[in-house]
Motif scaffolding. Structure first.
Motif, PDB file in Angstrom:
ATOM      1  N   ALA A 139       0.829  -1.207   0.000  1.00 36.94           N
ATOM      2  CA  ALA A 139       0.000   0.000   0.000  1.00 36.94           C
ATOM      3  C   ALA A 139       0.862   1.255   0.000  1.00 36.94           C
ATOM      4  CB  ALA A 139      -0.923  -0.006   1.218  1.00 36.94           C
ATOM      5  N   LEU A 140       0.423   2.257  -0.743  1.00 37.46           N
ATOM      6  CA  LEU A 140       1.153   3.527  -0.802  1.00 37.46           C
ATOM      7  C   LEU A 140       1.162   4.195   0.563  1.00 37.46           C
ATOM      8  CD1 LEU A 140      -0.277   4.948  -4.158  1.00 37.46           C
ATOM      9  CD2 LEU A 140       1.949   3.857  -3.783  1.00 37.46           C
ATOM     10  N   PRO A 141       2.160   5.033   0.827  1.00 37.56           N
ATOM     11  CA  PRO A 141       2.191   5.762   2.113  1.00 37.56           C
ATOM     12  C   PRO A 141       0.926   6.581   2.310  1.00 37.56           C
ATOM     13  CG  PRO A 141       4.287   5.972   0.951  1.00 37.56           C
ATOM     14  CD  PRO A 141       3.330   5.325  -0.013  1.00 37.56           C
ATOM     15  N   ALA A 167     -10.939   6.130 -10.549  1.00 31.42           N
ATOM     16  CA  ALA A 167     -10.131   5.758 -11.704  1.00 31.42           C
ATOM     17  C   ALA A 167      -8.707   5.466 -11.263  1.00 31.42           C
ATOM     18  CB  ALA A 167     -10.135   6.868 -12.754  1.00 31.42           C
ATOM     19  N   GLN A 168      -8.150   4.421 -11.847  1.00 31.70           N
ATOM     20  CA  GLN A 168      -6.781   4.021 -11.522  1.00 31.70           C
ATOM     21  C   GLN A 168      -6.081   3.632 -12.815  1.00 31.70           C
ATOM     22  OE1 GLN A 168      -5.932   0.407  -9.024  1.00 31.70           O
ATOM     23  NE2 GLN A 168      -5.210   1.956  -7.571  1.00 31.70           N
ATOM     24  N   ALA A 169      -4.865   4.130 -12.995  1.00 29.22           N
ATOM     25  CA  ALA A 169      -4.096   3.863 -14.220  1.00 29.22           C
ATOM     26  C   ALA A 169      -4.895   4.238 -15.459  1.00 29.22           C
ATOM     27  CB  ALA A 169      -3.667   2.399 -14.270  1.00 29.22           C
ATOM     28  N   GLY A 170      -5.672   5.325 -15.345  1.00 31.93           N
ATOM     29  CA  GLY A 170      -6.416   5.836 -16.488  1.00 31.93           C
ATOM     30  C   GLY A 170      -7.685   5.084 -16.819  1.00 31.93           C
ATOM     31  N   ASP A 202      -1.184  -0.342  -4.507  1.00 35.21           N
ATOM     32  CA  ASP A 202       0.135   0.226  -4.817  1.00 35.21           C
ATOM     33  C   ASP A 202       0.114   1.270  -5.926  1.00 35.21           C
ATOM     34  OD1 ASP A 202      -0.422  -1.428  -6.932  1.00 35.21           O
ATOM     35  OD2 ASP A 202       1.494  -2.502  -6.906  1.00 35.21           O
ATOM     36  N   GLN A 203      -1.069   1.758  -6.283  1.00 34.01           N
ATOM     37  CA  GLN A 203      -1.192   2.776  -7.314  1.00 34.01           C
ATOM     38  C   GLN A 203      -2.169   3.852  -6.848  1.00 34.01           C
ATOM     39  OE1 GLN A 203      -2.224   1.028 -11.177  1.00 34.01           O
ATOM     40  NE2 GLN A 203      -1.582  -0.968 -10.371  1.00 34.01           N
ATOM     41  N   PRO A 204      -1.924   5.125  -7.230  1.00 34.67           N
ATOM     42  CA  PRO A 204      -2.882   6.174  -6.867  1.00 34.67           C
ATOM     43  C   PRO A 204      -4.242   5.911  -7.509  1.00 34.67           C
ATOM     44  CG  PRO A 204      -0.810   7.118  -7.633  1.00 34.67           C
ATOM     45  CD  PRO A 204      -0.758   5.657  -7.960  1.00 34.67           C
ATOM     46  N   CYS A 205      -5.283   6.299  -6.803  1.00 29.19           N
ATOM     47  CA  CYS A 205      -6.647   6.154  -7.313  1.00 29.19           C
ATOM     48  C   CYS A 205      -7.341   7.503  -7.159  1.00 29.19           C
ATOM     49  CB  CYS A 205      -7.401   5.081  -6.528  1.00 29.19           C
ATOM     50  SG  CYS A 205      -9.120   4.844  -7.048  1.00 29.19           S
ATOM     51  N   LEU A 206      -7.857   8.036  -8.263  1.00 26.64           N
ATOM     52  CA  LEU A 206      -8.515   9.340  -8.255  1.00 26.64           C
ATOM     53  C   LEU A 206     -10.024   9.166  -8.053  1.00 26.64           C
ATOM     54  CD1 LEU A 206      -6.879  11.476 -11.093  1.00 26.64           C
ATOM     55  CD2 LEU A 206      -6.720  11.853  -8.623  1.00 26.64           C
ATOM     56  N   THR A 263      -7.595  12.063  -4.115  1.00 26.57           N
ATOM     57  CA  THR A 263      -6.977  10.752  -4.219  1.00 26.57           C
ATOM     58  C   THR A 263      -7.483   9.898  -3.061  1.00 26.57           C
ATOM     59  OG1 THR A 263      -5.024  11.527  -3.006  1.00 26.57           O
ATOM     60  CG2 THR A 263      -4.908  11.516  -5.422  1.00 26.57           C
ATOM     61  N   LEU A 264      -7.606   8.613  -3.310  1.00 24.35           N
ATOM     62  CA  LEU A 264      -8.065   7.687  -2.284  1.00 24.35           C
ATOM     63  C   LEU A 264      -6.992   7.568  -1.208  1.00 24.35           C
ATOM     64  CD1 LEU A 264     -10.390   5.739  -1.561  1.00 24.35           C
ATOM     65  CD2 LEU A 264      -9.143   3.961  -2.812  1.00 24.35           C
ATOM     66  N   ARG A 265      -7.397   7.756   0.039  1.00 18.84           N
ATOM     67  CA  ARG A 265      -6.483   7.733   1.180  1.00 18.84           C
ATOM     68  C   ARG A 265      -6.717   6.439   1.954  1.00 18.84           C
ATOM     69  NH1 ARG A 265      -6.684   9.443   6.718  1.00 18.84           N
ATOM     70  NH2 ARG A 265      -4.665  10.286   7.390  1.00 18.84           N
ATOM     71  N   LEU A 266      -5.692   5.612   2.050  1.00 16.92           N
ATOM     72  CA  LEU A 266      -5.858   4.275   2.615  1.00 16.92           C
ATOM     73  C   LEU A 266      -5.022   4.107   3.868  1.00 16.92           C
ATOM     74  CD1 LEU A 266      -5.706   2.291  -0.741  1.00 16.92           C
ATOM     75  CD2 LEU A 266      -7.745   2.949   0.548  1.00 16.92           C
ATOM     76  N   ASP A 267      -5.697   4.177   5.016  1.00 21.87           N
ATOM     77  CA  ASP A 267      -5.042   3.916   6.291  1.00 21.87           C
ATOM     78  C   ASP A 267      -5.264   2.444   6.614  1.00 21.87           C
ATOM     79  OD1 ASP A 267      -4.134   3.706   8.851  1.00 21.87           O
ATOM     80  OD2 ASP A 267      -5.292   5.377   9.665  1.00 21.87           O
TER      81      ASP A 267
END
Length: 313
Positions: A180-182, A293-296, A268-272, A212-216
């Motif tokens: 997961a992204l920071p 949306a993720q990776a377009g 592991d990728q940003p999600c708008l 952006t999706l925030r994942l704690d």
């Protein structure tokens, strides 16, 4: 609680609470909402749930979050999938679409735990030769005997061999979860309709009405255990928070989520997340279309209908 090599449950092992937690896929016992269920093979089955008077995430002010309805339905369907329909516990469940309409007046918190009855009819169960299944269900929800909600859902189950092939490099939940992204900065909690920073699942961007999706992943309600992809309930929470932010000045409450899940959202990728106004419904209620949306590519859409808060009085 033990399972055999086919994923079937050994009901003689463990306590009833452990069995229920396993069936509804919750490792924390106090997050399992199901109290009992009809174990017969009737066309419509009854499942009983119980909502606590206090909950650090699902109680907001003096009302339950509308998504507590959806989470209760999710748990009930998982339970019936593994019991009535005898789908092994090691099969992976995933939503295709969910529509849930709620009466917000029935979400007020009372002085005692709320008794919830779900009347569930599986309108279709299609089993594939290699073990996958496609299911559809219609659900009526009562609170203390009075109407609370109706829902229609479509979902799938896949055996491990098919699911692992489908997920490829993300098949291992612990590995995917660990990637997961920071954690990113939160939107102000009041802006998105929650009480605490920890509950915020959106990070503002420079583009209006886009986050952006925030994942704690330490959030014990949203992430009860490691997942190989972002759970549907987290995406629904993001939709609710984005809709709240879009119509904050109107002090509205979500009463319907009409949602389609198109592809998995990875850790592991940003999600708008975007929120745009949609046409009002037939009763003139506000609606907003939220997309992820993720990776377009669009992965998720939910049209959220809201009512002014004063309509509940």
């Amino acid at each position: 609680m033990a399972t055999d090599t086919t994923g079937k449950i050994d009901t003689a092992a463990g306590t009833p609470e452990e069995l229920t937690g396993l069936l509804v896929r919750k490792t924390m016992r106090n997050e399992a909402l199901i109290a009992s269920w009809d174990q017969g093979c009737h066309a419509t089955q009854a499942v009983t749930g119980r909502w606590p008077v206090e909950h650090h995430f699902y109680v907001r002010g003096r009302h339950y979050s509308p998504l507590l309805v959806t989470e209760t339905i999710r748990q009930a369907l998982a339970l019936l999938t593994h019991t009535t329909h005898e789908i092994p516990l090691n099969h992976r469940l995933g939503w295709e679409s969910v529509r849930c309409d709620m009466d917000p007046r029935a979400l007020a918190v009372g002085g005692e735990p709320a008794e919830i009855e779900l009347l569930i009819t599986h309108t279709g169960v299609t089993r594939r030769r290699l073990g996958s299944a496609h299911l559809s269900a219609r659900v009526g929800v009562l609170r203390d005997g009075a109407h609370l909600a109706t829902a229609e859902l479509k979902y799938t189950t896949h055996p491990p061999a098919i699911y692992d092939r489908l997920r490829g490099e993300y098949a291992d939940a612990r590995e995917a979860f660990a990637r997961a992204l920071p954690l990113t900065p939160p939107a102000p909690p009041s802006r998105v309709g929650v009480k605490a920073v920890k509950d915020v699942v959106l990070t503002p961007t420079d583009t209006p009405h886009t986050w952006t999706l925030r994942l704690d992943t330490s959030h014990t309600v949203l992430f009860d255990h490691p997942h190989d992809h972002v759970p549907g309930m987290v995406l629904l929470e993001a939709a609710g928070q984005a809709a709240h932010a879009r119509f904050m000045s109107r002090s509205s409450t979500a009463v319907c989520f009409d949602t389609t899940f198109l592809r998995y959202v990875e850790f592991d990728q940003p999600c708008l997340i975007t929120a745009e106004p949609a046409e009002p419904d037939a009763w003139g209620r506000n609606r907003v279309k939220v997309s992820a949306a993720q990776a377009g590519r669009v992965a998720f859409t939910s049209t959220v209908t809201s009512e002014p808060t004063v309509a509940r009085r």
